[in-house]
Design a protein around this motif. Structure first.
Motif, PDB file in Angstrom:
ATOM      1  N   LEU A   1       0.501  -1.149  -0.171  1.00  0.00           N
ATOM      2  CA  LEU A   1       0.055   0.391   0.335  1.00  0.00           C
ATOM      3  C   LEU A   1       0.700   1.548   0.211  1.00  0.00           C
ATOM      4  O   LEU A   1       0.950   2.685  -1.037  1.00  0.00           O
ATOM      5  CB  LEU A   1      -0.731  -0.063   1.229  1.00  0.00           C
ATOM      6  CG  LEU A   1      -2.048  -1.104   1.168  1.00  0.00           C
ATOM      7  CD1 LEU A   1      -2.903  -1.404   2.412  1.00  0.00           C
ATOM      8  CD2 LEU A   1      -2.975  -0.677   0.018  1.00  0.00           C
ATOM      9  N   HIS A   2       1.876   1.119   0.800  1.00  0.00           N
ATOM     10  CA  HIS A   2       3.089   2.210   0.684  1.00  0.00           C
ATOM     11  C   HIS A   2       3.208   2.826  -0.944  1.00  0.00           C
ATOM     12  O   HIS A   2       3.481   3.863  -1.304  1.00  0.00           O
ATOM     13  CB  HIS A   2       4.218   2.195   1.340  1.00  0.00           C
ATOM     14  CG  HIS A   2       3.205   2.369   3.172  1.00  0.00           C
ATOM     15  ND1 HIS A   2       3.737   1.697   4.008  1.00  0.00           N
ATOM     16  CD2 HIS A   2       4.013   3.542   3.977  1.00  0.00           C
ATOM     17  CE1 HIS A   2       2.689   1.814   5.160  1.00  0.00           C
ATOM     18  NE2 HIS A   2       3.341   3.814   4.900  1.00  0.00           N
ATOM     19  N   GLN A   3       3.492   1.665  -1.598  1.00  0.00           N
ATOM     20  CA  GLN A   3       3.753   1.456  -3.162  1.00  0.00           C
ATOM     21  C   GLN A   3       2.737   2.712  -3.950  1.00  0.00           C
ATOM     22  O   GLN A   3       3.053   3.274  -4.709  1.00  0.00           O
ATOM     23  CB  GLN A   3       4.509   0.437  -2.884  1.00  0.00           C
ATOM     24  CG  GLN A   3       5.003   0.231  -4.475  1.00  0.00           C
ATOM     25  CD  GLN A   3       6.406   1.714  -4.694  1.00  0.00           C
ATOM     26  OE1 GLN A   3       6.924   1.422  -4.006  1.00  0.00           O
ATOM     27  NE2 GLN A   3       6.882   1.692  -6.259  1.00  0.00           N
ATOM     28  N   VAL A   4       1.399   1.926  -3.744  1.00  0.00           N
ATOM     29  CA  VAL A   4       0.407   2.598  -3.940  1.00  0.00           C
ATOM     30  C   VAL A   4       0.858   3.990  -3.793  1.00  0.00           C
ATOM     31  O   VAL A   4       0.210   4.846  -4.641  1.00  0.00           O
ATOM     32  CB  VAL A   4      -0.761   1.499  -3.901  1.00  0.00           C
ATOM     33  CG1 VAL A   4      -1.790   2.486  -4.285  1.00  0.00           C
ATOM     34  CG2 VAL A   4      -0.246   0.280  -4.352  1.00  0.00           C
TER      35      VAL A   4
ATOM     36  N   GLU B   1       1.216   7.891   5.872  1.00  0.00           N
ATOM     37  CA  GLU B   1       0.943   7.877   4.740  1.00  0.00           C
ATOM     38  C   GLU B   1      -0.473   6.752   4.300  1.00  0.00           C
ATOM     39  O   GLU B   1      -1.075   7.756   3.310  1.00  0.00           O
ATOM     40  CB  GLU B   1       1.776   7.082   4.105  1.00  0.00           C
ATOM     41  CG  GLU B   1       2.996   8.590   4.091  1.00  0.00           C
ATOM     42  CD  GLU B   1       4.324   7.599   5.076  1.00  0.00           C
ATOM     43  OE1 GLU B   1       3.479   7.198   6.418  1.00  0.00           O
ATOM     44  OE2 GLU B   1       4.627   8.895   5.756  1.00  0.00           O
ATOM     45  N   LEU B   2      -0.834   5.960   4.326  1.00  0.00           N
ATOM     46  CA  LEU B   2      -1.841   4.945   5.015  1.00  0.00           C
ATOM     47  C   LEU B   2      -3.323   6.069   5.191  1.00  0.00           C
ATOM     48  O   LEU B   2      -4.056   5.445   4.131  1.00  0.00           O
ATOM     49  CB  LEU B   2      -1.491   4.062   5.269  1.00  0.00           C
ATOM     50  CG  LEU B   2      -0.638   3.101   5.181  1.00  0.00           C
ATOM     51  CD1 LEU B   2      -0.822   1.772   5.533  1.00  0.00           C
ATOM     52  CD2 LEU B   2      -0.528   2.700   3.170  1.00  0.00           C
ATOM     53  N   GLU B   3      -3.015   6.213   6.301  1.00  0.00           N
ATOM     54  CA  GLU B   3      -4.469   7.148   6.365  1.00  0.00           C
ATOM     55  C   GLU B   3      -4.607   8.422   5.399  1.00  0.00           C
ATOM     56  O   GLU B   3      -5.880   8.255   4.733  1.00  0.00           O
ATOM     57  CB  GLU B   3      -3.949   8.200   7.024  1.00  0.00           C
ATOM     58  CG  GLU B   3      -4.936   8.968   8.370  1.00  0.00           C
ATOM     59  CD  GLU B   3      -6.233   7.651   9.442  1.00  0.00           C
ATOM     60  OE1 GLU B   3      -6.854   7.537   8.660  1.00  0.00           O
ATOM     61  OE2 GLU B   3      -5.573   7.487  10.022  1.00  0.00           O
ATOM     62  N   GLU B   4      -3.450   9.334   4.621  1.00  0.00           N
ATOM     63  CA  GLU B   4      -3.680  10.028   4.044  1.00  0.00           C
ATOM     64  C   GLU B   4      -4.192   9.344   2.183  1.00  0.00           C
ATOM     65  O   GLU B   4      -5.016   9.412   0.988  1.00  0.00           O
ATOM     66  CB  GLU B   4      -2.043  10.807   2.696  1.00  0.00           C
ATOM     67  CG  GLU B   4      -2.082  11.181   2.217  1.00  0.00           C
ATOM     68  CD  GLU B   4      -0.979  12.177   1.512  1.00  0.00           C
ATOM     69  OE1 GLU B   4      -1.266  12.950   0.670  1.00  0.00           O
ATOM     70  OE2 GLU B   4      -0.652  12.292   1.895  1.00  0.00           O
ATOM     71  N   LEU B   5      -3.083   7.844   2.147  1.00  0.00           N
ATOM     72  CA  LEU B   5      -3.972   6.716   0.369  1.00  0.00           C
ATOM     73  C   LEU B   5      -4.933   6.841   0.848  1.00  0.00           C
ATOM     74  O   LEU B   5      -6.308   7.334   0.178  1.00  0.00           O
ATOM     75  CB  LEU B   5      -3.171   5.602   1.389  1.00  0.00           C
ATOM     76  CG  LEU B   5      -3.386   4.922  -0.106  1.00  0.00           C
ATOM     77  CD1 LEU B   5      -3.545   4.835  -1.658  1.00  0.00           C
ATOM     78  CD2 LEU B   5      -2.800   3.383  -0.399  1.00  0.00           C
TER      79      LEU B   5
ATOM     80  N   LEU C   1      -7.511  -1.313   2.001  1.00  0.00           N
ATOM     81  CA  LEU C   1      -7.047  -0.580   2.826  1.00  0.00           C
ATOM     82  C   LEU C   1      -7.878  -0.747   4.198  1.00  0.00           C
ATOM     83  O   LEU C   1      -7.713  -0.793   5.754  1.00  0.00           O
ATOM     84  CB  LEU C   1      -7.325   0.853   2.169  1.00  0.00           C
ATOM     85  CG  LEU C   1      -6.747   1.225   1.330  1.00  0.00           C
ATOM     86  CD1 LEU C   1      -7.661   2.600   1.024  1.00  0.00           C
ATOM     87  CD2 LEU C   1      -5.353   2.193   2.378  1.00  0.00           C
ATOM     88  N   ASN C   2      -8.891  -1.576   4.007  1.00  0.00           N
ATOM     89  CA  ASN C   2     -10.105  -1.244   5.650  1.00  0.00           C
ATOM     90  C   ASN C   2      -9.376  -2.374   6.487  1.00  0.00           C
ATOM     91  O   ASN C   2      -9.244  -2.610   7.420  1.00  0.00           O
ATOM     92  CB  ASN C   2     -11.357  -1.566   5.318  1.00  0.00           C
ATOM     93  CG  ASN C   2     -12.304  -1.885   6.219  1.00  0.00           C
ATOM     94  OD1 ASN C   2     -12.144  -1.113   6.676  1.00  0.00           O
ATOM     95  ND2 ASN C   2     -13.305  -2.662   5.707  1.00  0.00           N
ATOM     96  N   SER C   3      -9.053  -3.093   5.624  1.00  0.00           N
ATOM     97  CA  SER C   3      -8.047  -4.484   6.372  1.00  0.00           C
ATOM     98  C   SER C   3      -6.729  -4.248   6.550  1.00  0.00           C
ATOM     99  O   SER C   3      -7.189  -4.566   7.857  1.00  0.00           O
ATOM    100  CB  SER C   3      -7.872  -5.549   6.275  1.00  0.00           C
ATOM    101  OG  SER C   3      -6.965  -6.596   5.994  1.00  0.00           O
TER     102      SER C   3
END
Length: 902
Positions: free
Chosen positions: A327-330, A372-376, A355-357
């Motif tokens: 997910l960080h790469q996405v 970063e994932l929160e922003e994604l 993301l939900n998982s």
């Protein structure tokens, strides 16, 4: 003259500009062949071939006919003559021997698109000629025909059966590419021949050592989707996966490019379809190690698909770090992803799922869920706000299931919630109700959404729902009933709309104020049964027709149910009089169902009303379910119920219900003993098909499903796919807050399995995590059942008889699996179940001077459960299977103290 014309036309084709004289000029598959036909003249060529047929030109000529005006072409006698000549020639395979399978398949498809009777006949002749010849052809040639017929979607049963026999009976050597082509084409054709796939599965071992990495994913994709014996399928898939993983490890040591991301994606998705088929732990471990931190080698959309498929194979919380890295790469590639227009709605849904998982699993571990994932997540939601307004109902349902969220989440993302509400409004206004129902079912998982919506949005959704027909409104209301979304269904809205659809159903409604209307308007909550009796007395006297009698019954039903213990005979008498007035006129089916529901709420088992509701030949699925549940609540087992239910199931009742509706149907039918185990299995198969693969089963739906399967005495076999799905749902539900009735339903389902050897064998065949879920559902203490005052009085009288006789006794003894009502200890003691009226089906029948009573199915199961656990060794086997239950000592202590009498 004709011979000269034919030679001249052939010369024109050979002199087509820019085209040398080759065989492909006559095949018709190339564009040059079509150009030559146009330059020579289509109809002149058809006329010449009507006399001297050339099979090589057939596909191209027929394709050109499709370009001509349809009416003109079909009426031209030259086409008729050509088709008749072609039919005569194509009866012999020798005339087709040199044609490619691609040309023959194209010719068949063109014939069926022309719309001419002779063209249809020609297509049938081509199929029949090829089908008859298949057993004499090489497997390579057969694979060409199968592949091209599958691509052209030629579905003639005769061809596919002939091809299946030819392949299954053949002993010719195979090559890897032929195996891949055969399996892929047969799967796409929809053929469900277990014999064929068994034969191909066995022959895979002949070419196993010659398979390249690119051959294995399409083979596994087919094997995971076609019928085969489970043990054979498991063995061959394991062998294929082992070979591919070996090549993957070699690729890690020395990069050759043989392993591609498309192979990894295909295998991951295919194995996710049958997660119990093989142990995927080694596969997921090796794949995650192979990819490691090399997500930068993949495109962003490939990362999303891979992560979405990968998370379906792993145990929760076992690969959170790996998913987080992806997910960080996405997130890193997000701008490139949006700029390239590769972020479709499907990719957004898949990204949301991952993301939900990770959000649920990683919040307890800060390194995994980062800013970063929160922003994604916020970026994905922003894109969903735009995409959701164009999505179909099934996509909207997936979005609701994934982003269930709390009220705080939806308050924070109000724009997202309002976009969803806007799309729901559009679907309610213009969509098919069959598409709307799954969306509303998915919305049940997001109570926070409806709580966060402004009053204006709720009014708009309610108005859109009220614009549907009465039957459709009732179907949606049944789905939303008891949830926070029920606010969209104003009280009484369905009744008024349903009556307005039926001319004359409420003739007195349009009149001015009446005494009856004033009585209804003045009706308030009664303090005693006398207030209720007075209201019913006046309503019975004032109501002028069946519709007003029904309105009075609906108004009184809730209070009759609350005052059931102290209701007088006069109350019951007036309720029956209202029912008689309802039956005196011909009301529509929807109003009779409403009357039966009111009787169920009041606790009035008026059998004639049930029979009248069953007499309607055509009723909606929602109405049928309401009738069944009302009879179940009243324990009203009239003889017509089972034939009526079987008739509706044969007409497709199960195909019109949602997963929740199917579970409710099973529960109601189980309580009345209406379905055999095999019939219940058929309904379960449909439920597994329509249930959401993303959203976990809701507790109330799971409890209803367990009740239905338990009371139908459904017993799965080892490795049964439906049992695997039920066990998976059960494992996800047991960790949620449950009401006592739901806990009891889940517990009884597990205990019903464990008391039989086949049930214990089925549980033993599950994965360890599913076995733990089963064991968790069986643990805990049994709950005492609520009983009527009549039953309590009966138990007191029985205990009083024993007390006066000086006999020792105990009341409410727990056997771990439930409570017995009375126990007489000692060597000659016994356990007694003292049943009151609620333990028997209505109506109570009498045979002369003797009353015939039939126990409800729940009581029969309770007796079966007690007798089973008191058998020597039964409790020990159950506890061993469940890995240590807390009730074992209680069971054994009771068995030593008491002797059961059948």
């Amino acid at each position: 003259m004709r011979l000269g014309a034919c030679r001249w036309l052939g010369a024109q084709i050979r002199r087509a500009p820019g085209r040398p004289v080759t065989a492909s000029a006559f095949t018709g598959a190339s564009a040059a062949g079509s150009d030559a036909i146009r330059s020579a003249g289509l109809w002149e060529l058809l006329e010449a071939n009507g006399h001297y047929f050339n099979a090589h030109r057939m596909a191209a000529l027929l394709a050109e006919v499709l370009e001509e005006p349809r009416g003109k072409a079909r009426g031209d006698p030259r086409l008729q003559a050509y088709l008749q000549k072609a039919i005569t020639s194509c009866h012999l395979y020798e005339n087709l021997r040199e044609l490619t399978a691609k040309d023959i398949a194209a010719a068949i498809t063109s014939c069926r698109e022309i719309g001419h009777p002779a063209a249809e006949d020609l297509s049938d002749v081509l199929v029949d000629t090829i089908s008859e010849q298949l057993p004499r052809l090489s497997l390579v040639r057969v694979s060409f025909f199968i592949t091209n017929f599958a691509k052209q979607q030629i579905e003639d049963t005769r061809f596919w059966k002939s091809a299946a026999r030819a392949v299954a009976d053949s002993s010719q050597p195979l090559t890897p590419q032929v195996v891949v082509s055969l399996l892929d084409a047969f799967r796409k054709s929809g053929l469900r021949s277990e014999r064929l796939f068994q034969a191909l599965g066995r022959r895979l071992y002949e070419v196993l050592d010659n398979l390249e990495p690119g051959h294995i994913p399409p083979i596994v994709a087919t094997l995971c989707r076609v019928p085969m014996k489970e043990e054979d399928k498991e063995e061959v898939v394991r062998a294929l996966l082992t070979r591919w993983l070996l090549m993957l490890r070699n690729e890690k040591e020395k990069f050759t490019g043989a392993i591609t991301i498309q192979q990894i994606l295909s295998l991951t998705v295919s194995l996710g379809l049958t997660p119990d088929l093989v142990n995927t732990a080694v596969f997921t471990k090796d794949v995650s190690l192979y990819i490691g931190n090399r997500f930068h080698l993949l495109r962003a959309d490939e990362i999303i698909v891979f992560l979405w498929a990968f998370q379906r194979l792993v145990i929760p919380r076992s690969s959170t770090a790996f998913l987080s890295r992806g997910l960080h790469q996405v997130h890193h590639l997000w701008k490139l992803l949006t700029a390239s227009s590769e972020l479709s709605l499907q990719r957004l849904i898949q990204l949301s799922d991952v993301l939900n998982s990770v959000r649920h699993e990683g919040k307890s571990s800060p390194p995994f869920w980062t800013p970063e994932l929160e922003e994604l997540q916020e970026l994905a939601i922003e894109d969903l706000v735009e995409s959701v307004q164009y999505c179909q109902s099934d996509s909207l349902a997936q979005i609701l299931e994934i982003w269930a969220g709390s009220e705080a989440f939806w308050q924070e993302h109000k724009e997202f919630g309002e976009a969803i509400a806007k799309r729901m409004e559009e679907l309610l206004l213009e969509g098919d109700v069959k598409e709307i129902i799954p969306t509303m079912q998915a919305a049940l998982a997001a109570p926070g959404l409806v709580k966060s919506l402004p009053e204006r949005a709720l009014q708009v959704l309610s108005a859109a729902l009220l614009s549907r027909s009465s039957d459709e409104f009732e179907r949606v209301r049944a789905v939303l009933s008891g949830s926070f979304w029920e606010v969209l269904c104003p009280p009484g809205a369905g009744r008024s709309s349903s009556s307005s659809d039926t001319a004359g159903s409420r003739p007195r409604e349009s009149q001015g104020p009446s005494e009856f209307r004033a009585l209804l308007d003045s009706w308030r909550y009664p303090r005693t049964e006398m207030d209720l009796a007075q209201f019913l007395r006046k309503a019975t006297a004032l109501c002028g027709d069946a519709e007003e009698a029904l309105q009075a019954l609906e108004a009184a039903a809730p209070f009759a149910e609350k005052l059931a213990a102290s209701a007088t005979a006069e109350v019951l008498q007036h309720l029956e009089l209202l029912c008689q007035k309802i039956l005196a006129e011909d009301l529509p089916a929807s109003r009779l169902v409403s009357a039966l529901q009111a009787c169920a709420e009041a606790g009035l088992p008026y059998a004639p009303l049930c029979s009248a509701a069953l007499s309607f030949g055509e009723s909606t699925a929602s109405q049928a379910l309401q009738v069944l549940e009302s009879c179940s609540k009243l324990r009203l087992a009239v003889p017509e119920l089972r034939p009526w239910l079987i008739m509706l199931l044969q007409k497709g009742l199960d195909r019109q219900l949602s997963a929740n509706g199917l579970a409710r149907l099973l529960a109601a039918a189980g309580r009345l003993s209406l379905l055999e185990a095999e019939e219940a299995a058929g309904v379960l198969r449909r439920l597994v098909t329509v249930a959401s693969p993303i959203r976990p089963m809701q507790p109330d739906t799971m409890a209803a499903l367990c009740v239905g399967l338990t009371l139908a005495r459904w017993m799965p076999s080892t490795g049964h796919p439906d049992f695997w799905q039920v066990s998976s749902w059960l494992s996800s539900v047991v960790n949620q807050p449950l009401r006592p009735a739901q806990t009891s339903a889940l517990r009884n389902f597990v205990l019903g399995l464990m008391i039989r050897p086949e049930g214990r064998a089925a549980v033993e065949g599950l994965r360890p995590d599913l076995q733990r879920g089963i064991a968790q559902a069986a643990q805990g203490l049994a709950h005492r059942r609520p009983v009527s005052d009549t039953t309590l009085k009966f138990r007191h009288e029985a205990a009083e008889v024993l007390r006066r006789a000086g006999q020792l006794y105990d009341l409410d003894i727990s056997l771990g699996v439930g409570f017995v009502d009375l126990a007489v200890p000692g060597q000659d003691g016994a356990l007694w179940l003292l049943d009151g009226p609620e333990a028997f089906c209505r109506p109570f029948q009498s045979d002369g001077a003797k009353t015939k009573l039939e126990l409800v199915s729940a009581e029969k199961f309770r007796s079966e459960l007690f007798l089973a656990v008191l058998q020597p060794g039964a409790a020990r086997e159950m506890v061993a299977q469940l890995q240590g239950g807390s009730n074992e000592c209680v069971v054994w202590r009771c068995r030593q103290a008491c002797k059961v009498r059948p």
